[in-house]
Design an enzyme around this catalytic site. Structure first.
Site, PDB file in Angstrom:
ATOM      1  N   ARG A  60      85.325  49.674 114.063  1.00  0.00           N
ATOM      2  CA  ARG A  60      84.195  49.566 113.131  1.00  0.00           C
ATOM      3  C   ARG A  60      82.865  49.446 113.871  1.00  0.00           C
ATOM      4  O   ARG A  60      81.856  50.015 113.455  1.00  0.00           O
ATOM      5  CB  ARG A  60      84.386  48.347 112.209  1.00  0.00           C
ATOM      6  CG  ARG A  60      85.514  48.577 111.219  1.00  0.00           C
ATOM      7  CD  ARG A  60      85.769  47.362 110.369  1.00  0.00           C
ATOM      8  NE  ARG A  60      84.657  47.012 109.516  1.00  0.00           N
ATOM      9  CZ  ARG A  60      84.508  45.834 108.931  1.00  0.00           C
ATOM     10  NH1 ARG A  60      85.398  44.884 109.117  1.00  0.00           N
ATOM     11  NH2 ARG A  60      83.467  45.589 108.156  1.00  0.00           N
ATOM     12  N   HIS A 117      77.597  37.296 105.457  1.00  0.00           N
ATOM     13  CA  HIS A 117      78.959  37.489 105.954  1.00  0.00           C
ATOM     14  C   HIS A 117      79.036  37.694 107.461  1.00  0.00           C
ATOM     15  O   HIS A 117      80.036  38.203 107.966  1.00  0.00           O
ATOM     16  CB  HIS A 117      79.617  38.675 105.213  1.00  0.00           C
ATOM     17  CG  HIS A 117      79.930  38.377 103.775  1.00  0.00           C
ATOM     18  ND1 HIS A 117      80.173  39.331 102.827  1.00  0.00           N
ATOM     19  CD2 HIS A 117      80.052  37.188 103.122  1.00  0.00           C
ATOM     20  CE1 HIS A 117      80.421  38.766 101.649  1.00  0.00           C
ATOM     21  NE2 HIS A 117      80.348  37.463 101.803  1.00  0.00           N
ATOM     22  N   CYS A 152      84.614  28.425 128.059  1.00  0.00           N
ATOM     23  CA  CYS A 152      85.882  27.685 128.108  1.00  0.00           C
ATOM     24  C   CYS A 152      87.093  28.593 128.316  1.00  0.00           C
ATOM     25  O   CYS A 152      88.224  28.100 128.424  1.00  0.00           O
ATOM     26  CB  CYS A 152      86.055  26.860 126.833  1.00  0.00           C
ATOM     27  SG  CYS A 152      86.501  27.860 125.403  1.00  0.00           S
ATOM     28  N   GLY A 189      74.182  48.796  95.790  1.00  0.00           N
ATOM     29  CA  GLY A 189      75.427  49.178  96.440  1.00  0.00           C
ATOM     30  C   GLY A 189      76.441  48.068  96.627  1.00  0.00           C
ATOM     31  O   GLY A 189      77.041  47.946  97.689  1.00  0.00           O
TER      32      GLY A 189
HETATM   33  P1  OAD Z   1      82.558  47.302  97.452  1.00  0.00           P
HETATM   34  O1  OAD Z   1      83.368  48.369  98.140  1.00  0.00           O
HETATM   35  O2  OAD Z   1      83.242  46.330  96.571  1.00  0.00           O
HETATM   36  O3  OAD Z   1      81.414  47.986  96.583  1.00  0.00           O
HETATM   37  C1  OAD Z   1      80.641  49.035  97.076  1.00  0.00           C
HETATM   38  C2  OAD Z   1      79.692  49.471  96.002  1.00  0.00           C
HETATM   39  O4  OAD Z   1      78.857  50.490  96.552  1.00  0.00           O
HETATM   40  C3  OAD Z   1      80.373  50.068  94.763  1.00  0.00           C
HETATM   41  O5  OAD Z   1      79.830  49.483  93.592  1.00  0.00           O
HETATM   42  C4  OAD Z   1      80.029  51.559  94.859  1.00  0.00           C
HETATM   43  O6  OAD Z   1      79.871  52.158  93.561  1.00  0.00           O
HETATM   44  C5  OAD Z   1      78.693  51.503  95.578  1.00  0.00           C
HETATM   45  N1  OAD Z   1      78.287  52.724  96.280  1.00  0.00           N
HETATM   46  C6  OAD Z   1      79.065  53.682  96.831  1.00  0.00           C
HETATM   47  N2  OAD Z   1      78.293  54.653  97.372  1.00  0.00           N
HETATM   48  C7  OAD Z   1      77.004  54.268  97.168  1.00  0.00           C
HETATM   49  C8  OAD Z   1      75.726  54.850  97.488  1.00  0.00           C
HETATM   50  N3  OAD Z   1      75.640  56.005  98.150  1.00  0.00           N
HETATM   51  N4  OAD Z   1      74.609  54.191  97.114  1.00  0.00           N
HETATM   52  C9  OAD Z   1      74.703  53.008  96.434  1.00  0.00           C
HETATM   53  N5  OAD Z   1      75.860  52.430  96.109  1.00  0.00           N
HETATM   54  C10 OAD Z   1      76.992  53.050  96.469  1.00  0.00           C
HETATM   55  O7  OAD Z   1      81.753  46.589  98.630  1.00  0.00           O
HETATM   56  P2  OAD Z   1      80.836  45.300  98.599  1.00  0.00           P
HETATM   57  O8  OAD Z   1      80.331  45.011  97.235  1.00  0.00           O
HETATM   58  O9  OAD Z   1      79.848  45.451  99.713  1.00  0.00           O
HETATM   59  O10 OAD Z   1      83.081  40.773 102.462  1.00  0.00           O
HETATM   60  O11 OAD Z   1      81.862  44.196  99.006  1.00  0.00           O
HETATM   61  C11 OAD Z   1      81.412  42.875  99.073  1.00  0.00           C
HETATM   62  C12 OAD Z   1      82.149  42.141 100.138  1.00  0.00           C
HETATM   63  O12 OAD Z   1      83.547  42.349  99.953  1.00  0.00           O
HETATM   64  C13 OAD Z   1      81.899  42.633 101.545  1.00  0.00           C
HETATM   65  O13 OAD Z   1      80.757  42.046 102.118  1.00  0.00           O
HETATM   66  C14 OAD Z   1      83.121  42.191 102.251  1.00  0.00           C
HETATM   67  C15 OAD Z   1      84.165  42.529 101.217  1.00  0.00           C
HETATM   68  O14 OAD Z   1      85.241  41.732 101.226  1.00  0.00           O
HETATM   69  C16 OAD Z   1      83.390  40.296 103.679  1.00  0.00           C
HETATM   70  O15 OAD Z   1      83.599  41.010 104.642  1.00  0.00           O
HETATM   71  C17 OAD Z   1      83.436  38.808 103.737  1.00  0.00           C
END
Ligand code: OAD
Length: 243
Positions: A60, A117, A152, A189
């Site tokens: 990643r 995060h 450590c 997003g």
């Molecule tokens: P998700 O995968 O749950 O959501 C991603 C969002 O981005 C969705 O609502 C998509 O519709 C949207 N999306 C996709 N392409 C896009 C674009 N080109 N422009 C705008 N939006 C777009 O991911 P997150 O909400 O980021 O936590 O997930 C939240 C957390 O869950 C992350 O930070 C991570 C994960 O577990 C940790 O790592 C602790």
């Protein structure tokens, strides 16, 4: 709504980086080999197989290092440089917001860019608890080649928040406080599925802030949004930010 706000917060998730080539968590491309993020981003997974988890993070990190900030990151960076009223709160562990700010030539103070995060480019020692930035190479060839603590000799782990772990208290408190005194909250997003991070948007809504959601899919915030713009971040943001 955004232009008129005396204080505004932006809350971003992995969708803001999608057009840079970083896969979202729950969308297509969120798998690495046969694993889901939920299977690897846990303390238990790291305890069982630190090599596998480090290999995933090395992949990643490499991926993110090859990506560049997109038009959404750059528009947000310009808005932050133009207005001290804006604080950006991100759930993302990539560094694309920071790089966009640097490209714009404006060093945004850490108080105005809150990471909930952690970061792919930070590490923490599982022995002594030391934490700091790390951009060096990672070799997951064997357990002995994994990153080790200079102080450590303990095993270093990625400096990110895993499922089942607490968020950094200071960052979360600052995020909730600034959201709770904002007049507008731009959500970009994120599905809004993960708590307590998603609580930031509810703190803004409870304070009466106008919620503006930019996302091509359905999100948990659609019902409380004053405006929902169903589109991709890099296409929508450059046209709507008050610059
Ligand atoms: P998700 O995968 O749950 O959501 C991603 C969002 O981005 C969705 O609502 C998509 O519709 C949207 N999306 C996709 N392409 C896009 C674009 N080109 N422009 C705008 N939006 C777009 O991911 P997150 O909400 O980021 O936590 O997930 C939240 C957390 O869950 C992350 O930070 C991570 C994960 O577990 C940790 O790592 C602790």
């Amino acid at each position: 709504m955004l232009a008129g706000a005396r204080r505004a917060v932006v809350f971003t998730g992995s969708g803001v980086s999608a057009e840079s080539g970083v896969p979202t968590f729950r969308g297509a491309g969120g798998l690495w080999r046969e694993y889901r993020a939920e299977d690897l981003a846990t303390p238990g997974a790291f305890a069982r197989n630190p090599r596998l988890v480090w290999e995933w993070y090395a992949w990643r990190r490499d991926l993110v290092m090859r990506c560049a900030p997109n038009a959404a990151h750059l528009a947000l960076a310009r808005w932050m440089a133009a207005s001290e009223a804006v604080t950006l709160i991100t759930q993302n562990v990539d560094d694309l917001h920071e790089r966009a700010c640097e490209q714009g030539g404006a060093a945004v103070p850490p108080t105005r860019l809150i990471r909930l995060h952690g970061s792919l480019f930070e590490v923490r020692c599982t022995g002594c608890g030391w934490s700091g930035g790390y951009r060096g190479p990672i070799s997951a060839e064997s357990e002995v080649t994994l990153p080790q603590c200079d102080r450590c000799g303990g095993l270093l782990r990625p400096g990110v928040v895993w499922f089942g772990e607490e968020l950094p208290e200071d960052a979360l408190n600052r995020a909730i406080a600034v959201a709770g005194s904002s007049e507008a909250c731009l959500v970009v997003g994120t599905s809004g599925a993960v708590y307590p991070a998603a609580g930031v948007v509810h703190a803004a809504a409870a304070a009466g802030a106008a919620i503006v959601v930019v996302d091509p899919g359905e999100t948990a915030f659609d019902g409380i949004a004053a405006v929902k713009l169903s589109g991709r971040a890099a296409e929508v943001l450059p046209g709507i930010l008050p610059l």
